[in-house]
Every structure is written in C-alpha cells, then in structure tokens.
Design a protein around this motif. Structure first.
Motif, short mmCIF file in Angstrom:
data_model
loop_
_atom_site.label_atom_id
_atom_site.label_comp_id
_atom_site.label_asym_id
_atom_site.label_seq_id
_atom_site.Cartn_x
_atom_site.Cartn_y
_atom_site.Cartn_z
N HIS A 176 0.87 -1.17 0.00
CA HIS A 176 0.00 0.00 0.00
C HIS A 176 0.92 1.23 0.00
O HIS A 176 1.98 1.20 0.60
CB HIS A 176 -0.86 -0.06 1.27
CG HIS A 176 -1.75 1.09 1.50
ND1 HIS A 176 -2.77 1.42 0.65
CD2 HIS A 176 -1.77 2.01 2.50
CE1 HIS A 176 -3.39 2.49 1.13
NE2 HIS A 176 -2.80 2.86 2.24
N THR A 177 0.53 2.27 -0.67
CA THR A 177 1.30 3.51 -0.68
C THR A 177 0.48 4.60 -0.02
O THR A 177 -0.70 4.76 -0.32
CB THR A 177 1.64 3.92 -2.14
OG1 THR A 177 2.38 2.87 -2.74
CG2 THR A 177 2.45 5.19 -2.18
N TRP A 178 1.11 5.33 0.89
CA TRP A 178 0.44 6.45 1.53
C TRP A 178 1.44 7.54 1.83
O TRP A 178 2.64 7.33 1.70
CB TRP A 178 -0.33 6.01 2.78
CG TRP A 178 0.50 5.61 3.96
CD1 TRP A 178 0.88 6.40 4.99
CD2 TRP A 178 1.02 4.30 4.27
NE1 TRP A 178 1.61 5.69 5.93
CE2 TRP A 178 1.71 4.40 5.50
CE3 TRP A 178 0.99 3.08 3.63
CZ2 TRP A 178 2.35 3.32 6.10
CZ3 TRP A 178 1.63 2.00 4.23
CH2 TRP A 178 2.29 2.12 5.45
N GLN A 179 0.94 8.70 2.20
CA GLN A 179 1.82 9.82 2.50
C GLN A 179 1.65 10.26 3.95
O GLN A 179 0.56 10.19 4.50
CB GLN A 179 1.53 11.01 1.59
CG GLN A 179 1.91 10.72 0.15
CD GLN A 179 1.76 11.94 -0.72
OE1 GLN A 179 0.84 12.72 -0.58
NE2 GLN A 179 2.70 12.12 -1.63
N ILE A 180 2.77 10.70 4.53
CA ILE A 180 2.77 11.23 5.89
C ILE A 180 3.20 12.69 5.79
O ILE A 180 4.21 12.99 5.15
CB ILE A 180 3.75 10.46 6.79
CG1 ILE A 180 3.36 8.98 6.88
CG2 ILE A 180 3.82 11.09 8.18
CD1 ILE A 180 4.37 8.13 7.63
N THR A 207 10.47 4.16 3.01
CA THR A 207 10.07 5.56 2.96
C THR A 207 10.85 6.26 1.86
O THR A 207 12.02 5.99 1.64
CB THR A 207 10.33 6.27 4.30
OG1 THR A 207 11.70 6.15 4.63
CG2 THR A 207 9.47 5.71 5.40
N THR A 248 6.52 9.77 1.25
CA THR A 248 5.75 8.64 0.75
C THR A 248 6.23 7.36 1.44
O THR A 248 7.42 7.16 1.60
CB THR A 248 5.91 8.50 -0.77
OG1 THR A 248 5.45 9.71 -1.38
CG2 THR A 248 5.13 7.33 -1.32
N SER A 274 -0.46 -2.38 4.40
CA SER A 274 -1.43 -1.42 4.94
C SER A 274 -1.72 -1.67 6.42
O SER A 274 -2.07 -0.75 7.15
CB SER A 274 -2.72 -1.44 4.13
OG SER A 274 -3.28 -2.72 4.12
N GLN A 278 0.04 0.82 8.63
CA GLN A 278 -0.07 2.26 8.36
C GLN A 278 -0.25 3.09 9.63
O GLN A 278 0.46 4.08 9.84
CB GLN A 278 -1.21 2.55 7.37
CG GLN A 278 -1.30 4.04 7.05
CD GLN A 278 -2.29 4.34 5.93
OE1 GLN A 278 -2.81 3.43 5.28
NE2 GLN A 278 -2.55 5.61 5.73
N GLU A 279 -1.17 2.70 10.49
CA GLU A 279 -1.41 3.49 11.70
C GLU A 279 -0.19 3.54 12.61
O GLU A 279 0.15 4.59 13.16
CB GLU A 279 -2.62 2.93 12.47
CG GLU A 279 -3.94 3.28 11.85
CD GLU A 279 -5.11 2.76 12.68
OE1 GLU A 279 -5.02 2.79 13.93
OE2 GLU A 279 -6.11 2.34 12.07
N ASP A 318 2.53 5.70 10.88
CA ASP A 318 2.12 7.12 10.97
C ASP A 318 2.37 7.66 12.37
O ASP A 318 2.90 8.75 12.55
CB ASP A 318 0.64 7.28 10.62
CG ASP A 318 0.36 7.11 9.13
OD1 ASP A 318 1.31 6.92 8.35
OD2 ASP A 318 -0.83 7.17 8.76
#
Length: 158
Positions: free
Chosen positions: A31-35, A62, A72, A77, A80-81, A84
């Motif tokens: 999964h890709t997410w941004q912080i 990262t 990124t 996933s 993720q929490e 983050d």
C-alpha cells in the motif's frame, strides 16, 4: 525434464514454487500512503536509523516526497497506523528540540550542502531575502552563525 517439457512446467517452478504468484501476492499486499512532514524536517525525522528501523520492524520503505510537505511510505497497509504514529511522534519531538531561523547572509560562494552536513542542519537559501533559512538544534544554528560571522570577518580583512 522431458516430462516438464510435455506439461509446460519448468524445473524452476518445481524447485522454487510459483514465483509469479508470490510476486503478485506481495505487490497486492503493498500500500502507498503519505505522511505529512515538513521538507526541512525530513532529513531529521527520517534519518538513516529511522528508515532502517521502519524497514526492519514494519517492512516499509520511505521515500522523500515530491511535495515539500510529505513523505511517501510503501508497505503493508496493516502497519499504516503504527508507522504514521511513529513518524508523527518523531516529528513532534524534533519540533520541540529544533527551530527554524532566518539568518542574514550574503555569502553565496559557500557549498551549502557541505555546510549543512558539517553542522547537522537543514539549509534553505533565500537569495532574494539575502538570507538562509536554517533548521536544526539551537546549538548547531549558533555554531553555523558563528562560522558565517568569522568567515565574513576574514573576507573583509583580505
């Protein structure tokens, strides 16, 4: 081998399993997410040790964001929490320990990348303001200011 050729399977698949299926499953699990992380904090919040720790503990990679305000993250996933929260806690700690200061400067012949590394600070050059924007620990900023002052004095003496 002849049997493998007749059935269309290969010895590699028999020995190592179905690599294509395993890779597909791995890619689908990522999964890709941004912080959110200010650009001047990225080098401090996500230093080499922090990146290694995130990779070892959570299998995440990262990447400094293309945007100045985000990093990124690529990984499972389910983490993720936790990731983050870990990065947010590090940023919060840094914001308490560090500051950003605008320092008057007209010395544009300096290798700012080298200076930033030497003083362990982040330097943003603002020529239009005749200044540099420095982020780092207060002691380090004071050392950099002292360096610039003595360098300026040496230039005037010549």
């Amino acid at each position: 081998l002849q049997q493998d050729m007749k059935t269309g399977s290969s010895g590699i698949n028999a020995e190592y399993g179905n690599v294509e299926e395993e890779l597909t499953a791995l890619i689908e699990s990522l999964h890709t997410w941004q912080i959110e992380c200010p650009k001047q904090m990225q080098g401090f919040a996500l230093d080499a040790d922090m990146r290694k720790s995130l990779m070892a503990d959570f299998d995440v990679l990262t990447v400094d964001g293309a945007s100045a305000e985000f990093v990124t993250v690529i990984g499972p996933s389910r983490f993720q929490e936790v990731v983050d929260g870990t990065v947010a806690a590090k940023i919060l700690q840094l914001q308490q320990d560090m500051k950003t200061e605008e320092v008057p400067c007209s010395q544009w012949d300096i290798n700012w990348t080298k200076v930033a590394k030497q003083f362990d600070v982040d330097v943003r050059v603002c020529k239009e303001d005749n200044a540099i924007r420095v982020t780092g620990e207060v002691e380090r900023i004071l050392e950099l200011k002292s360096f610039l002052t003595s360098r300026e004095a040496n230039k005037r003496e010549r």
